[in-house]
Design a protein around this motif. Structure first.
Motif, short mmCIF file in Angstrom:
data_model
loop_
_atom_site.label_atom_id
_atom_site.label_comp_id
_atom_site.label_asym_id
_atom_site.label_seq_id
_atom_site.Cartn_x
_atom_site.Cartn_y
_atom_site.Cartn_z
N PRO A 71 0.83 -1.21 0.00
CA PRO A 71 0.00 0.00 0.00
C PRO A 71 0.87 1.26 0.00
O PRO A 71 1.94 1.29 0.60
N VAL A 72 0.39 2.30 -0.68
CA VAL A 72 1.12 3.56 -0.79
C VAL A 72 1.08 4.26 0.56
O VAL A 72 0.02 4.40 1.18
N LYS A 73 2.26 4.71 1.02
CA LYS A 73 2.39 5.44 2.27
C LYS A 73 2.70 6.90 1.98
O LYS A 73 3.38 7.21 1.00
N ALA A 74 2.21 7.79 2.84
CA ALA A 74 2.50 9.22 2.72
C ALA A 74 3.24 9.66 3.97
O ALA A 74 2.76 9.46 5.09
N LEU A 79 -1.13 16.43 2.81
CA LEU A 79 -2.05 15.58 2.05
C LEU A 79 -2.94 14.78 2.98
O LEU A 79 -2.52 14.37 4.06
N GLU A 80 -4.17 14.54 2.53
CA GLU A 80 -5.10 13.68 3.25
C GLU A 80 -5.55 12.57 2.30
O GLU A 80 -5.91 12.85 1.15
N GLN A 100 -4.39 19.39 1.49
CA GLN A 100 -5.08 20.15 2.54
C GLN A 100 -4.35 21.44 2.89
O GLN A 100 -4.97 22.43 3.24
N SER A 101 -3.02 21.40 2.86
CA SER A 101 -2.23 22.58 3.23
C SER A 101 -0.86 22.49 2.57
O SER A 101 -0.45 21.42 2.11
#
Length: 136
Positions: A71-74, A79-80, A100-101
């Motif tokens: 799975p892609v991780k941030a 980002l949300e 988001q910011s």
């Protein structure tokens, strides 16, 4: 003479790549090398992309059952995660993120470099995938 002409043509084409917009994808390339890309794939690994606050970027990594993407991780802020839809094929990793910011975020995933099959020599290599997202 042909080599010189080819070199000059290539140099002129590259010189025009500083700022570009259009092309149907909505992508914009700035002089800093930061491109607005609505969807990222395995071939985008190592890139830096830009995203405006409120914008969305999607990730679609096509894997296989024997070489699945994690799975892609941030990592970072700005980002949300949002609903990316369904993953239809085993081994694929899909994700979507809304800005988001302002911030810098590293999206990453990995998968085995070699297919894991019983009765064969083991391959311990890992294929890394990562993209830096700059939210402006």
């Amino acid at each position: 003479m042909r080599r010189t002409t080819s070199f000059v043509i290539a140099a002129l084409l590259l010189a025009g790549c500083g700022t570009e917009s259009g092309g149907g994808s909505g992508a914009t390339v700035s002089p800093t090398g930061c491109a607005a890309v609505p969807e990222l794939h395995a071939s985008d690994s190592g890139r830096t992309v830009c995203l405006a606050v409120g914008g969305t970027v999607r990730v679609g990594l096509d894997g296989t059952k024997s070489r699945p993407w994690r799975p892609v991780k941030a990592a970072g802020s700005g980002l949300e995660a949002v609903n990316s839809g369904f993953v239809l094929l085993p081994g694929d990793a899909n994700a979507a993120f809304r800005a988001q910011s302002k911030g810098h975020i590293r999206l990453s995933s990995s998968r085995p470099l070699c297919a894991t099959e019983s009765g064969r020599a083991a391959c311990q290599g890992i294929q890394e995938w990562w993209v830096t997202v700059v939210v402006k």
